[in-house]
Write an enzyme that holds these catalytic residues in place. Structure first.
Site, mmCIF file in Angstrom:
data_model
loop_
_atom_site.group_PDB
_atom_site.id
_atom_site.type_symbol
_atom_site.label_atom_id
_atom_site.label_comp_id
_atom_site.label_asym_id
_atom_site.label_seq_id
_atom_site.Cartn_x
_atom_site.Cartn_y
_atom_site.Cartn_z
ATOM 1 N N GLU A 208 -10.058 0.064 -2.409
ATOM 2 C CA GLU A 208 -10.630 -1.433 -1.938
ATOM 3 C C GLU A 208 -9.692 -2.236 -1.329
ATOM 4 O O GLU A 208 -8.853 -2.950 -1.965
ATOM 5 C CB GLU A 208 -11.329 -1.926 -3.264
ATOM 6 C CG GLU A 208 -12.583 -1.283 -3.946
ATOM 7 C CD GLU A 208 -13.847 -1.487 -2.933
ATOM 8 O OE1 GLU A 208 -14.046 -2.265 -2.135
ATOM 9 O OE2 GLU A 208 -14.636 -0.573 -3.035
ATOM 10 N N CYS A 242 -10.894 -11.042 -0.137
ATOM 11 C CA CYS A 242 -10.701 -9.944 0.991
ATOM 12 C C CYS A 242 -11.929 -9.963 2.145
ATOM 13 O O CYS A 242 -11.331 -9.555 3.247
ATOM 14 C CB CYS A 242 -10.805 -8.633 0.142
ATOM 15 S SG CYS A 242 -12.372 -8.530 -0.865
HETATM 16 P P1 NAD Z 1 -1.232 -5.810 -3.858
HETATM 17 O O1 NAD Z 1 -1.752 -4.557 -3.101
HETATM 18 O O2 NAD Z 1 0.074 -6.432 -3.748
HETATM 19 O O3 NAD Z 1 -1.393 -5.549 -5.499
HETATM 20 C C1 NAD Z 1 -2.438 -4.994 -6.000
HETATM 21 C C2 NAD Z 1 -2.210 -4.203 -7.399
HETATM 22 O O4 NAD Z 1 -0.965 -3.231 -7.006
HETATM 23 C C3 NAD Z 1 -1.413 -5.089 -8.341
HETATM 24 O O5 NAD Z 1 -1.719 -4.946 -9.696
HETATM 25 C C4 NAD Z 1 -0.003 -4.751 -8.225
HETATM 26 O O6 NAD Z 1 0.778 -5.075 -9.389
HETATM 27 C C5 NAD Z 1 0.033 -3.373 -8.075
HETATM 28 N N1 NAD Z 1 1.203 -3.003 -6.948
HETATM 29 C C6 NAD Z 1 1.980 -3.925 -5.986
HETATM 30 N N2 NAD Z 1 3.111 -3.122 -5.634
HETATM 31 C C7 NAD Z 1 2.551 -1.845 -5.870
HETATM 32 C C8 NAD Z 1 3.602 -0.705 -5.603
HETATM 33 N N3 NAD Z 1 4.518 -0.837 -4.678
HETATM 34 N N4 NAD Z 1 3.364 0.536 -6.175
HETATM 35 C C9 NAD Z 1 2.124 0.379 -6.929
HETATM 36 N N5 NAD Z 1 1.536 -0.691 -7.153
HETATM 37 C C10 NAD Z 1 1.601 -1.774 -6.691
HETATM 38 O O7 NAD Z 1 -2.333 -6.949 -3.651
HETATM 39 P P2 NAD Z 1 -2.839 -8.315 -3.931
HETATM 40 O O8 NAD Z 1 -1.745 -9.100 -3.341
HETATM 41 O O9 NAD Z 1 -2.768 -8.242 -5.531
HETATM 42 O O10 NAD Z 1 -4.418 -8.547 -3.281
HETATM 43 C C11 NAD Z 1 -4.308 -8.880 -1.985
HETATM 44 C C12 NAD Z 1 -4.963 -7.857 -1.328
HETATM 45 O O11 NAD Z 1 -5.973 -7.112 -2.056
HETATM 46 C C13 NAD Z 1 -5.360 -8.259 0.243
HETATM 47 O O12 NAD Z 1 -5.039 -7.533 1.046
HETATM 48 C C14 NAD Z 1 -6.866 -8.175 -0.068
HETATM 49 O O13 NAD Z 1 -7.645 -7.938 1.163
HETATM 50 C C15 NAD Z 1 -7.201 -7.127 -1.016
HETATM 51 N N6 NAD Z 1 -8.413 -7.012 -1.751
HETATM 52 C C16 NAD Z 1 -9.227 -6.303 -1.797
HETATM 53 C C17 NAD Z 1 -10.561 -6.278 -2.137
HETATM 54 C C18 NAD Z 1 -11.481 -5.530 -1.985
HETATM 55 O O14 NAD Z 1 -12.551 -5.394 -2.745
HETATM 56 N N7 NAD Z 1 -11.548 -4.731 -0.958
HETATM 57 C C19 NAD Z 1 -10.614 -7.205 -3.260
HETATM 58 C C20 NAD Z 1 -9.730 -8.241 -3.368
HETATM 59 C C21 NAD Z 1 -8.399 -8.100 -2.646
#
Ligand code: NAD
Length: 456
Positions: A208, A242
């Site tokens: 997602e 998002c």
């Molecule tokens: P992110 O990708 O930075 O982090 C998401 C999760 O991944 C966190 O738990 C984080 O600890 C982990 N993570 C971060 N870097 C990592 C790595 N290198 N390896 C493994 N895991 C890692 O995203 P965010 O900043 O928490 O959220 C914002 C993003 O999420 C935006 O792009 C938004 O559009 C998207 N989002 C999508 C939805 C959806 O339902 N489609 C919903 C909410 C947010």
């Protein structure tokens, strides 16, 4: 430690407890009771993390989870039952069934922007489907993360459901393991890391993700209502949503009137000084604040543009006609900044939208049904609305997910249960009849089989 936890969940899964539907229903009920009991703590944690208002916490996090849980509790027995499907005549006589089988050990990695809902909703679906769960909340919302751990520790045994807190290091360790299903919500870049790790073990995944969501306003739109609905969808959660509209493409003939309407709606919602409004969130951390503040440099902020690094405040901001090469038009904004670009003819809309990867959402405001339909049919996107923003999320009968770069797979409602279940197809063949036609030797049977195939 991670591998030991996973092993304990594997052992527990083998006991068959999680396959018992009455048990699933009971633990979902226990979860709901605990969540309701601790509603105030949830609201407090969200407020501490990024000053989310109690109203938005209830509307966009708590109510979503509660209604999801109600749906699961009500339907889990029905959904888990094997379903008869019409058999193929070719297999006559047979009874054909679909079994919803839990995958086994599932990993859920959650983001920070709706840190409660986007963690609990997929977790509840995975439990309803009969899996074990390891949940990794976001480290950027530490209060919610700690509360989630505490709640889950109260309701579940760790070999059934466990929360592992932490950042990239913990996520990386988790992704080294072999899971039966991974459900990830977050950014496109990290989504690719998750997909790569899953591919190593051929683990099925849901991604997602996000994207740059266009919002088209044509010359026929109802301007006041359009402005009101965009202000709500864009500045909810301070734009850290998002599916928030990312940028506006508006017919040039109505741009100035739209700006006036936007100004009025922003003031109505958050007063003339939104920094004093209890309803307007803050940016989650300094890194994101600086990333967003940089987008305002050298831009024509026609509304807003105020920032406060100390409180991580960025006012609801509208940027007039940014260049397509500007910072704000590069990637997903994910903050309370709304760039507006005008168009005269529709080729410009096409040129701009196709510059970016397939978005998670698209919105079109128009009172012309044929124009709106044309837009919906022309572009590929996860989901969206005509004459509104964000609300498609609220219908559990609609799948929620992206396409292409904005995600893989979808969930919500019954689809959430299906997402966490392998659909096992089983044909039970009758023994009372065994037509010889399919068996070798085939000599002399081709004509007959062709006739039957035609007839079928
Ligand atoms: P992110 O990708 O930075 O982090 C998401 C999760 O991944 C966190 O738990 C984080 O600890 C982990 N993570 C971060 N870097 C990592 C790595 N290198 N390896 C493994 N895991 C890692 O995203 P965010 O900043 O928490 O959220 C914002 C993003 O999420 C935006 O792009 C938004 O559009 C998207 N989002 C999508 C939805 C959806 O339902 N489609 C919903 C909410 C947010």
């Amino acid at each position: 430690m991670v591998s030991e936890l996973l092993q304990s969940q594997k052992n527990y899964f083998k006991t068959g407890d999680t396959k018992n539907v009455a048990f699933r229903k009971q633990v979902l009920k226990n979860l709901k009771t605990e969540l309701i009991k601790r509603e105030n703590e949830i609201i407090e944690a969200l407020a501490k993390d990024f000053r989310k208002s109690a109203y938005e916490s209830v509307l966009t996090e708590i109510a979503v989870v509660n209604s999801d849980l109600d749906l699961m509790i009500k339907n889990v027995s029905k959904w888990a039952k094997p379903k008869r499907v019409t058999p193929a005549l070719l297999n006559f006589p047979s009874t054909d069934k679909l079994y919803s089988e839990p995958y086994g050990q599932t990993l859920i990695i959650a983001p920070w922007n709706y840190p409660y809902q986007l963690a609990i909703a997929p977790m509840a679906a995975s439990i309803a489907a009969g899996n074990t769960v390891v949940l990794k909340p976001s480290e950027l919302t530490p209060n919610t993360s700690a509360l989630l751990k505490n709640i889950i520790d109260v309701v579940f045994s760790p070999e059934h459901v466990s929360v592992l807190e932490g950042g990239v290091d913990v996520s990386t360790k988790l992704l080294e393991q072999c899971w039966d299903y991974i459900f990830f919500t977050g950014s496109v870049n990290v989504g690719k890391i998750v997909a790569k790790a899953a591919a190593k073990h051929l683990t099925p995944i849901t991604l997602e993700l996000g994207g740059k969501n266009p919002c088209i306003i044509d010359e026929t739109a109802n301007i006041e209502l359009t402005a009101k609905r965009i202000v709500w969808g864009k500045f909810l959660n301070a734009g850290q949503t998002c599916i928030a509209p990312d940028y506006i493409l508006i017919h040039e003939s109505i741009k100035e009137t739209f700006y006036k309407a936007l100004q009025i709606e922003i003031e109505k919602a958050y007063s003339s000084n939104p920094s004093t409004s209890e309803d307007f969130c803050r940016i989650v951390n300094d890194k994101n604040f600086l990333r967003l503040a940089k987008m305002l440099d050298n831009e024509n902020c026609i509304i807003g543009g105020q920032t406060n690094a100390e409180t991580r405040y960025i006012s609801p901001t509208v940027i007039d006609e940014p260049s397509l090469d500007s910072e704000v038009m590069k990637d997903e904004i994910f903050g309370p900044i709304l760039p507006v670009i005008s168009y005269k003819d529709e080729t410009k809309i096409e040129a701009i939208i196709s510059k970016y990867e397939k978005p998670l959402s698209l919105y079109v405001f128009s009172t012309s049904s044929s124009k709106a339909r044309k837009v919906i049919e022309n572009y590929s996107f996860g989901g969206g609305c005509i004459n509104d923003t964000v609300i498609h999320f609220a219908n559990h009968r609609l799948p929620f997910g992206g396409v292409g770069n904005s995600g893989l797979g979808a969930y919500h409602g019954k689809l959430s249960f299906n997402t966490f279940s392998h659909q096992k197809a089983v044909v039970k063949k009758g023994n009372w009849l065994d037509l010889p036609l399919r068996y070798a030797p085939y000599k002399g049977k081709l004509k007959k089989v062709k006739k039957i195939l035609k007839w079928l």
